[in-house]
Design a protein around this motif. Structure first.
Motif: not given
Length: 369
Positions: A107-115, A30-47
């Motif tokens: 790693g390269a300072s990606c905090f999403l893996e620790m979300q 959704r447009h108002d969804a919290d992306i860090p909570d909704a998407v895994s780090v691997n998905r974000v890195l693929n994007f």
């Protein structure tokens, strides 16, 4: 800049990026969804990788902590913000009533893996991420851990963040937390908490017998995997050009890569190919991520630990890492007053799922003690 992305006539950069993120996230955001909570780090890195391959534009890996929803991201694009750079201090989670918890990612300072861990820690103050500084130095004069510590000190001073300090670092981020605590203590500052999460040391710092035993076990596992793979699929013919191609590679580099991973322990961190010898190296990264990964691996290769006489808690994963030995065998002699806590999972899984909840409860108790 992202607002220069070429798109179809019926859509703008915001729509293009939103659609692309939904595709890679594999969820209907959704447009108002919290992306860090909704998407895994691997998905974000693929994007991020796909966006770069299609447009030549690369987003900072922590951009979704500054713009947490698609609406917020669209506004940032409309305002022509530069989304490829990260501030030094990033708010990962809000809070009040206490000095913040300063977090250093792996790693390269990606905090999403620790979300998940960030979300589950029970702590009244804010949780702030300290991003790795992009020093942009040539390999002959690489940045060192002490450079990162000085950069962090300046950022904390500029942000008005003072004692008591609470520091937590995951993987090699634990080294930054440790060395920052060392400098702060030397200045007479109070360290209320220092935690290291499964922090490794470079292979050059492992005792020789420890390294030899670990390499032997790694070789046996790799040999078993090769045998299984050989049985599972037909082997391609060797191309005649292989030997000719070898002649174009500098001899030292060829031998180092041929003897990988044995050569990594003795390789010079300033050589061009040094990061590619690391067992963690995957390659094919977008430019900014590639530069951050190379910088971090050179920092790790140049780091020389020394004794720390302050109190800290070292969280060690019970199942360990396939590319690092038991951290207690190497850190034990440097951390005189460490409280060692074994936690469930391996190096990656200790901060996700049920393990993250268990670890968060343990951390929460110490942070509020």
């Amino acid at each position: 800049m992202l607002f220069s992305v070429r798109t179809d006539a019926d859509s703008g950069p915001h729509t293009y990026i939103s659609d692309l993120l939904r595709q890679e996230a594999k969820v209907d955001l959704r447009h108002d969804a919290d992306i860090p909570d909704a998407v895994s780090v691997n998905r974000v890195l693929n994007f991020i990788k796909r966006l770069w391959s299609e447009t030549g534009e690369e987003l900072d890996v922590n951009v979704f902590y500054r713009h947490r929803t698609l609406d917020a991201l669209g506004l940032a694009i409309s305002n022509h913000e530069d989304l490829s750079v990260s501030p030094k201090i990033i708010e990962l989670r809000g809070g009040e009533g206490a000095a913040p918890l300063l977090l250093f990612a792996g790693g390269a300072s990606c905090f999403l893996e620790m979300q998940q861990l960030i979300k589950e820690i029970r702590f009244s103050g804010p949780i702030l991420g300290v991003a790795l500084t992009a020093f942009d130095r040539d390999r002959h004069h690489p940045a060192r851990v002490e450079d990162e510590v000085q950069s962090t000190l300046k950022a904390l001073q500029a942000a008005g963040i003072g004692e008591p300090y609470r520091l937590l670092g995951y993987s090699f981020g634990g080294v930054f937390a440790l060395e920052l605590a060392r400098v702060l203590r030397a200045q007479g500052q109070k360290i209320a908490f220092l935690g290291m999460l499964d922090t490794p040391l470079g292979e050059q710092e492992w005792p020789l017998m420890t390294w030899g035993s670990f390499m032997w076990q790694r070789w046996r596992r790799a040999r078993a995997r090769k045998k299984n793979a050989k049985r599972a699929r037909p082997q391609p013919r060797r191309q005649a050009s292989t030997q000719a191609n070898r002649s174009t590679i500098e001899r030292g580099e060829f031998l180092a890569k041929k003897l990988k991973p044995l050569s990594f322990r003795y390789a010079e961190p300033r050589t061009a190919y040094y990061p590619e010898l690391a067992p963690q190296w995957m390659g094919d990264y977008p430019p900014l991520y590639d530069a951050a990964a190379r910088q971090l691996l050179r920092m790790k290769g140049l780091y020389k630990p020394s004794c720390y006489d302050g109190e800290l808690t070292f969280y060690r994963s019970l199942q360990g890492s396939p590319v690092d030995c038991d951290p207690k065998t190497i850190w034990g002699r440097f951390l005189a007053h460490a409280n060692w806590v074994d936690v469930a999972g391996n190096h990656q899984s200790m901060i996700i799922g049920r393990n993250a909840g268990t670890l968060a409860r343990e951390l929460s108790a110490r942070l509020t003690r």
